[in-house]
Design a protein around this motif. Sequence first.
Motif, PDB file in Angstrom:
ATOM      1  N   SER A 201       0.837  -1.194   0.000  1.00 38.13           N
ATOM      2  CA  SER A 201       0.000   0.000   0.000  1.00 38.13           C
ATOM      3  C   SER A 201       0.875   1.248   0.000  1.00 38.13           C
ATOM      4  O   SER A 201       2.094   1.170   0.190  1.00 38.13           O
ATOM      5  CB  SER A 201      -0.888   0.006   1.251  1.00 38.13           C
ATOM      6  OG  SER A 201      -0.070   0.118   2.416  1.00 38.13           O
ATOM      7  N   ASP A 202       0.260   2.400  -0.185  1.00 39.81           N
ATOM      8  CA  ASP A 202       1.019   3.654  -0.110  1.00 39.81           C
ATOM      9  C   ASP A 202       1.733   3.762   1.239  1.00 39.81           C
ATOM     10  O   ASP A 202       2.908   4.130   1.305  1.00 39.81           O
ATOM     11  CB  ASP A 202       0.076   4.851  -0.279  1.00 39.81           C
ATOM     12  CG  ASP A 202      -0.379   5.033  -1.715  1.00 39.81           C
ATOM     13  OD1 ASP A 202       0.377   4.660  -2.634  1.00 39.81           O
ATOM     14  OD2 ASP A 202      -1.498   5.544  -1.925  1.00 39.81           O
TER      15      ASP A 202
ATOM     16  N   SER B 132       5.764   3.388   1.426  1.00 34.69           N
ATOM     17  CA  SER B 132       6.458   4.623   1.800  1.00 34.69           C
ATOM     18  C   SER B 132       7.269   4.452   3.082  1.00 34.69           C
ATOM     19  O   SER B 132       8.360   5.009   3.224  1.00 34.69           O
ATOM     20  CB  SER B 132       5.449   5.762   1.979  1.00 34.69           C
ATOM     21  OG  SER B 132       4.775   6.022   0.769  1.00 34.69           O
TER      22      SER B 132
ATOM     23  N   HIS C 150       2.813  -1.826  -5.810  1.00 33.54           N
ATOM     24  CA  HIS C 150       3.616  -0.625  -6.025  1.00 33.54           C
ATOM     25  C   HIS C 150       5.048  -0.938  -6.448  1.00 33.54           C
ATOM     26  O   HIS C 150       5.950  -0.110  -6.280  1.00 33.54           O
ATOM     27  CB  HIS C 150       3.597   0.234  -4.752  1.00 33.54           C
ATOM     28  CG  HIS C 150       2.223   0.685  -4.363  1.00 33.54           C
ATOM     29  ND1 HIS C 150       1.690   1.880  -4.793  1.00 33.54           N
ATOM     30  CD2 HIS C 150       1.265   0.078  -3.623  1.00 33.54           C
ATOM     31  CE1 HIS C 150       0.451   1.992  -4.311  1.00 33.54           C
ATOM     32  NE2 HIS C 150       0.180   0.914  -3.599  1.00 33.54           N
TER      33      HIS C 150
ATOM     34  N   ASN D 121      -4.437   0.544  -2.507  1.00 32.82           N
ATOM     35  CA  ASN D 121      -4.400   1.847  -3.190  1.00 32.82           C
ATOM     36  C   ASN D 121      -3.959   1.736  -4.645  1.00 32.82           C
ATOM     37  O   ASN D 121      -3.565   2.734  -5.257  1.00 32.82           O
ATOM     38  CB  ASN D 121      -3.462   2.839  -2.470  1.00 32.82           C
ATOM     39  CG  ASN D 121      -3.628   2.825  -0.960  1.00 32.82           C
ATOM     40  OD1 ASN D 121      -2.700   2.494  -0.236  1.00 32.82           O
ATOM     41  ND2 ASN D 121      -4.805   3.162  -0.484  1.00 32.82           N
TER      42      ASN D 121
END
Length: 449
Positions: A245-246, A250, A281, A309
């Motif tokens: 996920s973001d 991150s 991602h 996401n």
Amino acid sequence: MNCSFALEANAYYSISFDNVKFVESGIFLVNEEGFIEDVFEKDSVEYKSIRKKLVEDGKLRVLDDKHFIIPGFIDLHIHAPQWPQSGSALDQALEVWLNKYTFPLESKFKDLEFASEVYTNFVKQSLKFGTTTAMYFATIDVKSSSMLAKICARLGQRALVGKVVMDDKISNPSYYRDENAKDSLKKTEYFINDVLAIKDSCKQKVYPVITPRFIPSCTDEVLKGLGELAKEYKGIYIQSHVSESDWEHSYVKERFGINDSFALDSFNLLTDRTILAHGCHLSDDDMKLLADRSSSIASCPISNAYFANAVLPVKDAIDKSLNIGLATDISGGYSPSMYTAIRQAIISSRMLNDGVDPRLRSGKRGREDSSLSLNNAFYLATLAGGKALKLPVGKLEKDYAFDIQIIKIDDNIPSFYKEKSNLDLFHKAILLAESTNIEEVWIQGNRVK
């Protein structure tokens, strides 16, 4: 003929990412070890004589045209202890869902009576939906994690089970984490040997898996130690999450200055038996690294829709030589059915391909050439899973394990006239079948449903 029994049936199985093979009234010979000894198709020179001999010996079972067989499904990512919360709180952010719902539930599995009840129920549910090989996250508790492997062995499911590693004192709640890296590594090694001791106690086998939950939950010390364990126990499986996920993606980028895949690789946790969940991602460089290491991704289309996401660009990853399998991801994915995962994989890919924002014109709205066909998604759920695990599963050919589902055509799958092709019936069944259509499930030559 080294044949314990034989089955004559119409059959479908993947032979490549794009192609599903139909076998009309094929005769599948199964040996004592539960492997397919040979397959005879109707146009084979030996077909009639083999069939006659099997009938005379009382070894041939014949399915009618209202039934067909497909390989058992391979679910590459399941959080078995999360089964009681399936369908709950999926409108929450991932980090909220984990801390408010998931970790409190998983912490209860030190209660072995509770663990036994939940794990037994889930494995039976999984078998009911045709999952013959399953890769499980358990919890941080050693005894109940070993119990899950033993339950799978007893119920006949081929299983790969991991005791979860979570030792970071900042990222994990005080009531649910390993005491420290040293303690976590000691318990992980104990778990590995406990499962290895029962690995061959059943025909289908069960396997231990090194399981750092994900980088945010683990210290550098424990990740380094797990990499060293992986070297010591050659050929052992490894599982975790990657670029989900973001938030998670991150977090790792900020901590290490590199993406998850490169961080895991720096700890020697990317091997040809590493299966990483999600990967929505991943960069092009990440995909190349994973492909170079022969690691695989477990695509989780349902949970990705809730938490990731983004949509995993499966076709792009496969074009880059990265192997992609399929998973339910209980309970971020709410259903134990791989049929549901197949259907969602197709839907998500269509939305990625076409785009979802009507304010953009069609040519700018989506990601071209991202749509998956049903043949593609069926491949992910079967043959690609076998490729990820380096096991002879997911295909109905000589020397593969006899892991099958017997599917019955009934009112759930309307058939009022002859379909235009044999694949039409197969496609209808995969999209419309309920658990009641799966009349029987066999694993390693043993009937488990």
